[in-house]
Every structure is written in C-alpha cells, then in structure tokens.
Design a protein around this motif. Structure first.
Motif, short mmCIF file in Angstrom:
data_model
loop_
_atom_site.label_atom_id
_atom_site.label_comp_id
_atom_site.label_asym_id
_atom_site.label_seq_id
_atom_site.Cartn_x
_atom_site.Cartn_y
_atom_site.Cartn_z
N GLY A 140 9.26 9.06 10.71
CA GLY A 140 9.01 8.72 9.31
C GLY A 140 7.99 7.62 9.17
N ILE A 141 7.75 7.21 7.93
CA ILE A 141 6.74 6.20 7.64
C ILE A 141 7.28 5.20 6.62
CG2 ILE A 141 4.72 7.68 8.07
CD1 ILE A 141 4.71 7.73 4.84
N LYS A 142 6.60 4.06 6.52
CA LYS A 142 6.84 3.09 5.44
C LYS A 142 5.64 3.19 4.51
CE LYS A 142 9.38 -0.29 6.04
NZ LYS A 142 10.75 -0.57 5.52
N LYS A 143 5.91 3.39 3.21
CA LYS A 143 4.76 3.60 2.34
C LYS A 143 4.03 2.29 2.01
CE LYS A 143 7.17 3.91 -2.08
NZ LYS A 143 7.63 4.88 -3.08
N SER A 144 4.62 1.15 2.39
CA SER A 144 3.97 -0.14 2.14
C SER A 144 2.72 -0.33 3.01
CB SER A 144 4.95 -1.27 2.40
OG SER A 144 5.58 -1.10 3.65
N LEU A 145 2.57 0.47 4.05
CA LEU A 145 1.44 0.32 4.97
C LEU A 145 0.60 1.59 4.99
CD1 LEU A 145 3.28 -1.18 8.09
CD2 LEU A 145 1.71 -2.39 6.56
N PRO A 146 -0.74 1.43 5.10
CA PRO A 146 -1.56 2.63 5.29
C PRO A 146 -1.22 3.27 6.63
CG PRO A 146 -2.89 0.64 5.56
CD PRO A 146 -1.53 0.19 5.08
N LEU A 147 -1.55 4.54 6.74
CA LEU A 147 -1.13 5.29 7.94
C LEU A 147 -1.57 4.62 9.23
CD1 LEU A 147 -1.58 9.13 7.43
CD2 LEU A 147 0.49 7.86 8.08
N TYR A 148 -2.83 4.18 9.28
CA TYR A 148 -3.34 3.64 10.54
C TYR A 148 -2.69 2.32 10.93
CZ TYR A 148 -6.30 0.38 7.93
OH TYR A 148 -6.74 -0.63 7.10
N LYS A 149 -1.97 1.70 9.96
CA LYS A 149 -1.30 0.43 10.26
C LYS A 149 0.20 0.59 10.51
CE LYS A 149 -4.15 -3.15 8.18
NZ LYS A 149 -4.27 -4.12 7.09
N GLN A 150 0.71 1.81 10.47
CA GLN A 150 2.14 2.02 10.70
C GLN A 150 2.52 1.54 12.10
OE1 GLN A 150 4.43 3.76 8.50
NE2 GLN A 150 2.84 3.62 6.93
N ASN A 188 14.86 5.09 10.70
CA ASN A 188 16.01 5.88 10.25
C ASN A 188 16.20 5.78 8.75
OD1 ASN A 188 17.24 7.03 12.67
ND2 ASN A 188 17.48 4.91 13.31
N THR A 189 16.85 6.80 8.21
CA THR A 189 17.25 6.73 6.82
C THR A 189 18.11 5.49 6.63
OG1 THR A 189 18.40 7.92 5.08
CG2 THR A 189 19.26 8.22 7.27
N PRO A 190 18.06 4.74 5.52
CA PRO A 190 17.30 5.04 4.31
C PRO A 190 15.95 4.34 4.25
CG PRO A 190 18.82 3.28 3.86
CD PRO A 190 18.92 3.57 5.34
N SER A 191 15.44 3.86 5.40
CA SER A 191 14.21 3.06 5.37
C SER A 191 12.94 3.89 5.27
CB SER A 191 14.12 2.20 6.63
OG SER A 191 15.25 1.38 6.71
N PHE A 192 13.00 5.16 5.65
CA PHE A 192 11.75 5.91 5.58
C PHE A 192 11.45 6.31 4.13
CE2 PHE A 192 14.08 9.61 4.95
CZ PHE A 192 14.78 10.04 6.06
N PHE A 246 5.03 9.34 0.78
CA PHE A 246 3.70 8.76 0.70
C PHE A 246 3.04 9.39 -0.51
CE2 PHE A 246 -0.12 7.31 3.22
CZ PHE A 246 0.41 6.09 3.59
N PRO A 247 2.37 8.60 -1.37
CA PRO A 247 1.83 9.15 -2.61
C PRO A 247 0.97 10.39 -2.38
CG PRO A 247 1.53 6.77 -2.54
CD PRO A 247 2.05 7.18 -1.18
N ASP A 248 1.24 11.42 -3.13
CA ASP A 248 0.44 12.65 -3.12
C ASP A 248 0.42 13.37 -1.78
OD1 ASP A 248 -0.27 12.12 -5.78
OD2 ASP A 248 -1.88 10.79 -5.10
N ARG A 249 1.36 13.03 -0.92
CA ARG A 249 1.43 13.70 0.38
C ARG A 249 2.84 14.24 0.57
NH1 ARG A 249 -2.61 12.37 3.88
NH2 ARG A 249 -4.42 11.73 2.70
N ILE A 250 2.94 15.11 1.55
CA ILE A 250 4.25 15.63 1.94
C ILE A 250 4.49 15.21 3.39
CG2 ILE A 250 5.61 17.71 2.38
CD1 ILE A 250 3.83 19.00 0.10
N VAL A 251 5.48 14.35 3.57
CA VAL A 251 5.80 13.86 4.92
C VAL A 251 6.77 14.84 5.57
CG1 VAL A 251 6.76 11.97 6.27
CG2 VAL A 251 5.45 11.47 4.20
#
Ligand SMILES: [Mn+2]
Length: 212
Positions: A108-118, A127-131, A134-139
């Motif tokens: 999963g990802i954190k939306k607070s960071l751009p992808l390259y900074k994950q 783990n859930t519920p932290s993931f 991402f705006p306009d994307r499907i993870v």
C-alpha cells in the motif's frame, strides 16, 4: 499512452507457483497481448518457494512485471545457500509500478507522500488502516488478506480507488488472478486446486459515483 494490453494482476502467490501456472492457463495468458503484473510475496508459507521464483523469473523474461514484497526483502536480508542464487533477481525488483490509471504495489501507499518518496517499509509492509488511496488513481495491492478487510473470505476487496487482491493463498484460502481490463476475478482454492472459477468485479465501486 493508453495501455492496449489486457492487464492481469496477482499477488501473494506464497510458494504456490503451480496454481499461478494453472490460472494463467485458464485465462489463455499470452505475453504478446497481456501485461501480467505480480505484486510480490512469491515465497514462504506454501509448498515450493524456489519453483515459484523460477516461474516468476521466466515470466519476467517474457515481459511480465514482478514487484518486491516483504517476504522477498526477508530473503534478501538472510544468508543461506537457498537464497544466494536469487539475490540479484530479488534486488532487481521494483517496489511499485504505474500503469494508468493503476498504481500497483505490494502492501500500500501513504497519500501524504508522492510516489517516488514513499518508504520501502510502507510499500512492502503497510497494514490497514494506515494505507490510503491516491487521488485519481486506483491502487491495486496485496499483502493484507482480504478477509482482514471485511471482504468475504477468498474474495477480491473493492473500495473507491482501491483493489485488494491477496485472497489468502498464504492462509489456506484462494489464489486469485484479476483481469483489470474486463473486471473479472479468476481463482483457485488452495486445498482444492482442480478447478478455476471466476466472477465479475463491480468496477463502479472502484471508480465511485462519478463513474459513467
Ligand atoms: Mn506481504
């Protein structure tokens, strides 16, 4: 550029390479017309980690994409003769892949960071519920078995902007191969692997109310 290939995704094979092969046969997989993407955790738990890695490596040579999961990182950090042969391959695996509109990732990802900074720890182990979506994307992610996401056991989990595809092969449940072009899930039961079954996925849940 719009991806013209059929997109097929699988995650958390966990040593069940023979079932991956069975699923690919069931969908008539061909690297010429399909983009297969595998989201990590090929090894551990199941019957044949090495054989599964051999299959993954062959599939990559034909054009499939394989991401790293937390179990691959565990192997990279261990020292034994089984893992030595695989280190350069495992090190070469990326942690995420974008194929518009999808972002594929093991955990999963954190939306607070751009992808390259994950952080790698999040990409491979969040783990859930932290993931988050991402705006306009499907993870599209694995790692957390969908029964822990309040999905029916063994079924794909859908939410706006997110698709959870670890249907619990590492927990005696199902291994699923998801066709994200036609929104169909194909699956085998780990303990009754003779049959491949399928069911349609509700694309409108993922795209939300604004989906036309
Ligand atoms: Mn995992």
């Amino acid at each position: 550029m719009k991806n013209q290939k059929r997109i097929l995704a699988i995650s958390d094979v966990h040593g069940n390479g023979h079932l991956l092969t069975k699923l690919l046969q069931a969908v008539n997989y061909s690297p010429d017309i399909d983009q297969l993407i595998m989201l990590g955790d090929y090894i551990n738990k199941g019957p044949d980690s090495i054989g599964t890695l051999q299959s993954i490596e062959s599939l990559c040579k034909e054009g499939a994409i394989a991401l790293a999961g937390n179990n691959e990182l565990k192997w990279l950090n261990s020292e034994n003769s089984d893992t030595a042969r695989w280190k350069s391959f495992l090190k070469s695996l990326p942690f995420y892949k974008e194929i518009s509109p999808f972002i594929f990732v093991h955990a999963g990802i954190k939306k607070s960071l751009p992808l390259y900074k994950q952080r790698i720890e999040d990409l491979t182990g969040i783990n859930t519920p932290s993931f988050e979506c991402f705006p306009d994307r499907i993870v599209v992610f694995g790692h957390t078995p969908t029964f822990r996401l309040a999905s029916s056991t063994g079924q794909i989990w859908l939410k706006k902007g997110m698709v959870g595809i670890d249907t619990g092969a590492g927990h005696g449940s199902n291994l699923s191969l998801v066709d994200l072009t036609n929104w169909i899930s194909y699956f085998v039961r780990i303990n009754n692997s003779e049959e491949v079954n399928s069911y349609p996925l509700q694309k409108q849940i993922v795209y939300g109310d604004d989906y036309i």
